[in-house]
Motif scaffolding. Sequence first.
Motif, PDB file in Angstrom:
ATOM      1  N   ALA A   1      -5.558 -95.995 -81.827  1.00 12.09           N
ATOM      2  CA  ALA A   1      -6.866 -96.275 -82.436  1.00 12.09           C
ATOM      3  C   ALA A   1      -7.987 -95.672 -81.603  1.00 12.09           C
ATOM      4  N   VAL A   2      -7.890 -95.748 -80.275  1.00 10.28           N
ATOM      5  CA  VAL A   2      -8.914 -95.152 -79.405  1.00 10.28           C
ATOM      6  C   VAL A   2      -8.953 -93.648 -79.599  1.00 10.28           C
TER       7      VAL A   2
ATOM      8  N   GLY B   1       2.038-102.886 -79.617  1.00  7.37           N
ATOM      9  CA  GLY B   1       0.613-103.189 -79.745  1.00  7.37           C
ATOM     10  C   GLY B   1      -0.240-102.318 -78.850  1.00  7.37           C
ATOM     11  N   GLY B   2       0.221-102.070 -77.621  1.00  4.63           N
ATOM     12  CA  GLY B   2      -0.521-101.197 -76.705  1.00  4.63           C
ATOM     13  C   GLY B   2      -0.600 -99.771 -77.213  1.00  4.63           C
ATOM     14  N   TRP B   3       0.505 -99.275 -77.770  1.00  3.17           N
ATOM     15  CA  TRP B   3       0.476 -97.938 -78.366  1.00  3.17           C
ATOM     16  C   TRP B   3      -0.470 -97.885 -79.564  1.00  3.17           C
ATOM     17  N   SER B   4      -0.531 -98.946 -80.333  1.00  9.45           N
ATOM     18  CA  SER B   4      -1.442 -98.988 -81.483  1.00  9.45           C
ATOM     19  C   SER B   4      -2.892 -98.944 -81.024  1.00  9.45           C
TER      20      SER B   4
ATOM     21  N   VAL C   1     -10.317 -90.490 -72.300  1.00  7.04           N
ATOM     22  CA  VAL C   1      -9.489 -90.917 -73.428  1.00  7.04           C
ATOM     23  C   VAL C   1      -8.116 -90.251 -73.387  1.00  7.04           C
ATOM     24  N   ALA C   2      -8.072 -88.982 -73.069  1.00  2.56           N
ATOM     25  CA  ALA C   2      -6.801 -88.260 -73.068  1.00  2.56           C
ATOM     26  C   ALA C   2      -5.855 -88.812 -71.997  1.00  2.56           C
ATOM     27  N   SER C   3      -6.366 -88.981 -70.787  1.00  2.00           N
ATOM     28  CA  SER C   3      -5.480 -89.478 -69.722  1.00  2.00           C
ATOM     29  C   SER C   3      -5.081 -90.930 -69.980  1.00  2.00           C
ATOM     30  N   TYR C   4      -6.004 -91.734 -70.541  1.00  2.00           N
ATOM     31  CA  TYR C   4      -5.639 -93.112 -70.902  1.00  2.00           C
ATOM     32  C   TYR C   4      -4.501 -93.117 -71.925  1.00  2.00           C
ATOM     33  N   ALA C   5      -4.607 -92.263 -72.943  1.00  2.00           N
ATOM     34  CA  ALA C   5      -3.579 -92.223 -73.988  1.00  2.00           C
ATOM     35  C   ALA C   5      -2.241 -91.762 -73.412  1.00  2.00           C
ATOM     36  N   TRP C   6      -2.233 -90.744 -72.581  1.00  2.00           N
ATOM     37  CA  TRP C   6      -0.976 -90.251 -72.026  1.00  2.00           C
ATOM     38  C   TRP C   6      -0.362 -91.248 -71.051  1.00  2.00           C
TER      39      TRP C   6
ATOM     40  N   ALA D   1      -7.976 -91.996 -82.283  1.00  2.00           N
ATOM     41  CA  ALA D   1      -8.479 -91.712 -83.636  1.00  2.00           C
ATOM     42  C   ALA D   1      -9.994 -91.870 -83.720  1.00  2.00           C
ATOM     43  N   VAL D   2     -10.535 -92.889 -83.056  1.00  2.00           N
ATOM     44  CA  VAL D   2     -11.991 -93.075 -83.075  1.00  2.00           C
ATOM     45  C   VAL D   2     -12.683 -91.932 -82.349  1.00  2.00           C
ATOM     46  N   ARG D   3     -12.142 -91.530 -81.201  1.00  2.00           N
ATOM     47  CA  ARG D   3     -12.746 -90.404 -80.475  1.00  2.00           C
ATOM     48  C   ARG D   3     -12.667 -89.126 -81.294  1.00  2.00           C
ATOM     49  N   TRP D   4     -11.547 -88.906 -81.967  1.00  2.00           N
ATOM     50  CA  TRP D   4     -11.376 -87.721 -82.793  1.00  2.00           C
ATOM     51  C   TRP D   4     -12.342 -87.746 -83.967  1.00  2.00           C
ATOM     52  N   ALA D   5     -12.513 -88.928 -84.580  1.00  2.00           N
ATOM     53  CA  ALA D   5     -13.418 -89.042 -85.727  1.00  2.00           C
ATOM     54  C   ALA D   5     -14.876 -88.862 -85.323  1.00  2.00           C
ATOM     55  N   THR D   6     -15.260 -89.320 -84.159  1.00  2.00           N
ATOM     56  CA  THR D   6     -16.657 -89.232 -83.756  1.00  2.00           C
ATOM     57  C   THR D   6     -17.011 -87.878 -83.158  1.00  2.00           C
ATOM     58  N   SER D   7     -16.054 -87.220 -82.475  1.00  2.00           N
ATOM     59  CA  SER D   7     -16.374 -85.946 -81.843  1.00  2.00           C
ATOM     60  C   SER D   7     -15.946 -84.737 -82.674  1.00  2.00           C
ATOM     61  N   GLY D   8     -14.955 -84.922 -83.559  1.00  6.77           N
ATOM     62  CA  GLY D   8     -14.451 -83.810 -84.339  1.00  6.77           C
ATOM     63  C   GLY D   8     -13.494 -82.930 -83.562  1.00  6.77           C
TER      64      GLY D   8
END
Length: 128
Positions: free
Chosen positions: A113-114, A106-109, A67-72, A116-123
């Motif tokens: 979202a990815v 849209g891609g940044w959004s 997730v981190a490398s995808y976001a960056w 935020a979901v990872r952060w919400a599920t893993s803490g």
Amino acid sequence: MDPSFPAPEHGAVPRPVPRTPSGLFPAGPPTRPTYREPHPVTGAGVAAGGGAATLWLLLFGLLGTDVASYAWWTVVAGLLAWLVALVLVRFGDRGVATGVAIVTAGGWSIAAAVVAVRWATSGDWPLW
């Protein structure tokens, strides 16, 4: 009838006196110049820019392994795409630039979202 004007011939129709236009309805060519966009935005240009940006973000997104490398990678690809869009706005096709900017946002959004979901599920914040 005025004696200074000759009588109309038999069957002749007198011409009406022209009226001065009131200005309510246009009576002739516009008095101000009409300016045209040198590179008008067209639907085909927006679609082409959107398609190119989608492919660009997809290729960069596939470089990410988590997730981190995808976001960056998505952030980097988006910044590069926006730089290209700025150049296109100034020197090229504004429709393509519009498509690039819309799809990049849209891609940044989606990346946000990815994350935020990872952060919400893993803490745990996934970007550091």
